[in-house]
Design a protein around this motif. Sequence first.
Motif, PDB file in Angstrom:
ATOM      1  N   GLU A  31       0.862  -1.190   0.000  1.00  0.00           N
ATOM      2  CA  GLU A  31       0.000   0.000   0.000  1.00  0.00           C
ATOM      3  C   GLU A  31       0.890   1.229   0.000  1.00  0.00           C
ATOM      4  O   GLU A  31       1.842   1.308   0.775  1.00  0.00           O
ATOM      5  N   LEU A  36      -2.339   4.514   6.158  1.00  0.00           N
ATOM      6  CA  LEU A  36      -3.330   3.460   5.958  1.00  0.00           C
ATOM      7  C   LEU A  36      -2.700   2.090   6.176  1.00  0.00           C
ATOM      8  O   LEU A  36      -3.277   1.220   6.835  1.00  0.00           O
ATOM      9  N   MET A  40      -3.884  -0.661   8.922  1.00  0.00           N
ATOM     10  CA  MET A  40      -4.243  -2.016   8.485  1.00  0.00           C
ATOM     11  C   MET A  40      -3.411  -3.061   9.225  1.00  0.00           C
ATOM     12  O   MET A  40      -3.944  -4.069   9.700  1.00  0.00           O
ATOM     13  N   LEU A  43      -4.642  -3.414  12.829  1.00  0.00           N
ATOM     14  CA  LEU A  43      -5.927  -4.111  12.901  1.00  0.00           C
ATOM     15  C   LEU A  43      -5.782  -5.604  12.592  1.00  0.00           C
ATOM     16  O   LEU A  43      -6.408  -6.441  13.239  1.00  0.00           O
ATOM     17  N   PHE A 104      -6.976  -4.365  -2.987  1.00  0.00           N
ATOM     18  CA  PHE A 104      -7.610  -3.376  -2.116  1.00  0.00           C
ATOM     19  C   PHE A 104      -7.416  -2.031  -2.809  1.00  0.00           C
ATOM     20  O   PHE A 104      -6.333  -1.471  -2.799  1.00  0.00           O
ATOM     21  N   LYS A 128     -11.685   0.303  -1.170  1.00  0.00           N
ATOM     22  CA  LYS A 128     -11.196   0.996   0.016  1.00  0.00           C
ATOM     23  C   LYS A 128     -12.308   1.669   0.817  1.00  0.00           C
ATOM     24  O   LYS A 128     -12.120   1.930   1.992  1.00  0.00           O
ATOM     25  N   CYS A 130     -15.017   0.312   1.812  1.00  0.00           N
ATOM     26  CA  CYS A 130     -15.809  -0.680   2.551  1.00  0.00           C
ATOM     27  C   CYS A 130     -15.447  -0.681   4.034  1.00  0.00           C
ATOM     28  O   CYS A 130     -14.433  -0.128   4.447  1.00  0.00           O
ATOM     29  N   ASP A 131     -16.275  -1.343   4.816  1.00  0.00           N
ATOM     30  CA  ASP A 131     -15.982  -1.578   6.219  1.00  0.00           C
ATOM     31  C   ASP A 131     -14.752  -2.487   6.292  1.00  0.00           C
ATOM     32  O   ASP A 131     -14.616  -3.412   5.490  1.00  0.00           O
ATOM     33  N   PHE A 132     -13.867  -2.241   7.250  1.00  0.00           N
ATOM     34  CA  PHE A 132     -12.635  -3.010   7.337  1.00  0.00           C
ATOM     35  C   PHE A 132     -12.894  -4.500   7.543  1.00  0.00           C
ATOM     36  O   PHE A 132     -12.094  -5.341   7.134  1.00  0.00           O
ATOM     37  N   GLN A 133     -14.022  -4.852   8.136  1.00  0.00           N
ATOM     38  CA  GLN A 133     -14.357  -6.256   8.349  1.00  0.00           C
ATOM     39  C   GLN A 133     -14.482  -7.001   7.024  1.00  0.00           C
ATOM     40  O   GLN A 133     -14.162  -8.187   6.944  1.00  0.00           O
ATOM     41  N   LEU A 135     -12.637  -6.517   4.402  1.00  0.00           N
ATOM     42  CA  LEU A 135     -11.269  -6.874   4.027  1.00  0.00           C
ATOM     43  C   LEU A 135     -10.766  -8.040   4.875  1.00  0.00           C
ATOM     44  O   LEU A 135     -10.178  -8.989   4.344  1.00  0.00           O
ATOM     45  N   LEU A 136     -11.003  -7.995   6.176  1.00  0.00           N
ATOM     46  CA  LEU A 136     -10.566  -9.090   7.046  1.00  0.00           C
ATOM     47  C   LEU A 136     -11.187 -10.417   6.604  1.00  0.00           C
ATOM     48  O   LEU A 136     -10.515 -11.436   6.563  1.00  0.00           O
TER      49      LEU A 136
END
Length: 149
Positions: A31, A36, A40, A43, A104, A128, A130-133, A135-136
Amino acid sequence: MLKADFRSDGPILPTGIALEATKPLRVLIAENHRDLSDVMSQLIDTEPDMHCVGQVSDATEVLAAARDASADVLILDLMLQGGSGLPLVEELTNAMPELRVIIFSGLANSEEVAREVKRRGAAAFVTKGCDFQVLLDALRPSHAPRLAG
């Protein structure tokens, strides 16, 4: 009836073979926005089933970093320093077929880009915004959304 013995380091099967704990997913982040990338990484490291093994921001460093870190999953931004991440998708999936590449990106034409990265071998495309969940979940093979064909 079979009986398993338990020790402080985990259960032992009757055959004497210890059950191996599931290893956390090794996640590499490519990234170009350092803030950011740092968030990331933090998290990801709070998740019990994954660990961030590194961060890169330059396209020329991604393949070597993925190999050196023995990454299982790569979060790849398409807009990196030193070049576009798009050609890297195919290069990475050819060089490291076991590596799951998760795109991403904040690109506006995401449907067209998603089709192209799928054609090149990406496992998923996450925007990018979206809710981080989301991506997880995409990082986890059992929860990953599949790119439509």
